[in-house]
Design an enzyme around this catalytic site. Sequence first.
Site, PDB file in Angstrom:
ATOM      1  N   HIS A 181     -64.746 -47.575  -5.551  1.00 28.26           N
ATOM      2  CA  HIS A 181     -63.307 -47.619  -5.261  1.00 28.26           C
ATOM      3  C   HIS A 181     -63.019 -47.899  -3.789  1.00 28.26           C
ATOM      4  O   HIS A 181     -61.884 -48.216  -3.433  1.00 28.26           O
ATOM      5  CB  HIS A 181     -62.633 -46.319  -5.710  1.00 28.26           C
ATOM      6  N   ASP A 216     -68.766 -45.461 -10.329  1.00 29.48           N
ATOM      7  CA  ASP A 216     -68.132 -45.495  -9.006  1.00 29.48           C
ATOM      8  C   ASP A 216     -69.163 -45.666  -7.887  1.00 29.48           C
ATOM      9  O   ASP A 216     -68.999 -45.137  -6.785  1.00 29.48           O
ATOM     10  CB  ASP A 216     -67.295 -44.242  -8.758  1.00 29.48           C
ATOM     11  N   SER A 296     -65.143 -40.753   1.196  1.00 26.60           N
ATOM     12  CA  SER A 296     -65.712 -41.399   0.010  1.00 26.60           C
ATOM     13  C   SER A 296     -66.842 -42.344   0.394  1.00 26.60           C
ATOM     14  O   SER A 296     -66.687 -43.207   1.264  1.00 26.60           O
ATOM     15  CB  SER A 296     -64.637 -42.185  -0.739  1.00 26.60           C
TER      16      SER A 296
END
Length: 435
Positions: A181, A216, A296
């Site tokens: 993402h 992901d 992230s």
Amino acid sequence: MLRAFAPPGPDRRGLQEPPGGRPGRRRTATGPWWKPDARSDPWRDPHAPAGLTGPAVFEEPEDQPGPVVVDARGRRKLRLRDLSIRLSVLVLLAVVLVGAIGGAAGYLLTRTASETPLLAPGAQLNETSEGVSREPGSVSDIAERVTPTVVSVEVRLGEAGATGSGVVVDGENGYIVTNNHVISGADGVEGAEIRAVFSDGSGSAARIVGRDPASDIAVLKVEKPGLLTAALGESGDVVVGDPVVAIGSPLGLASTVTSGIVSALDRPVRLSGEGSDTNAVISAVQTDAPINPGNSGGALVNGSGEVIGINTAIASLGGGSVGLGFAIPIDTVRDIAEQLISTGRAVHAALGVNARSVTDGTRDGALVVNVEPGSGAAEAGIREQDVIIAVDDDAVGSSEELVVAVDAHEPGETVRIELIRGGASTTVEATLDEA
């Protein structure tokens, strides 16, 4: 001596007269008589009788002249009412004088010193000569060793931009692992730029090697030799309570280090969000190390400096960290990254059903909403409204847990599916497909 001082005879008592028959006029070394009545002094007469008298008798304090009186026990006391006015005035003046002296001394000791110059040219502050000890395994030690392996990932789409993090997993070939993402919005978009910025401030353009929306995970490649590679740990070695350190670029602040513990393991977490094609369910490592947007793709590191997870998501009420962060376990990261580096894509096992979480108050499970025709589930006889409660003896309590349980197997494997149908439990075997 006998002739001079012995009594003259048995019929006479007292001291004999001195030679010449006359007493001395004054006390001298040769004059034995001090006073004219010395002859009758009992202390000079060795034949004077001796005896005891009664105890001393003290007058009552009220009957004694003051101001100092003696009580019945012989103790001296001061009777204030007998003090003269002159003595009282003297005592009062002494008290006032002592108070004045004390006040003056206090003023002299506490008064403000005169102002000194505001500037002191050539001033030097004190320095310590002893170095600070940083034990191996401390947060500072881990940060020093691992921070150079963590990068900031900058994505620019025209005038817009975003920042995430990444971990160098192959320094020789320039491979960096991050989240799908973080970079999915730039894949295939003309004019999009992805750049990796290292801990020393240098940067390099990055290309997408492959990305996997179902986990992901994505892998980037940079052309920069001599990168330091992160040490990857083992998911099986992680236990709840282990100390961990999160390293990344939260809110665009590069090389940020936070610490905490492993709060939970095998936490099913669904990952999806606007602006990304990520649609994954992970069996996450939960941590209370503060994680914020921008972390992230960064590293979750154990006390030995080994990466045990890739920070991916947070549970938040207002967009910031509330002590609930989630990381993809390193075993999953390693498997997906190796597939992406080898082939550019990753494969997953699939049962071929869509499900939602249900409970009857005593048992939780995944309710089958529909079955894909020709899938392993259809061939195994799984029907709509069946409630799946286990996959190969791994309990299933929600639709997320069903995805995690299936994804733990390889495509082509046959698994046992326990389900509830019409109130009765039954077991079927299904061959998993490739997703």
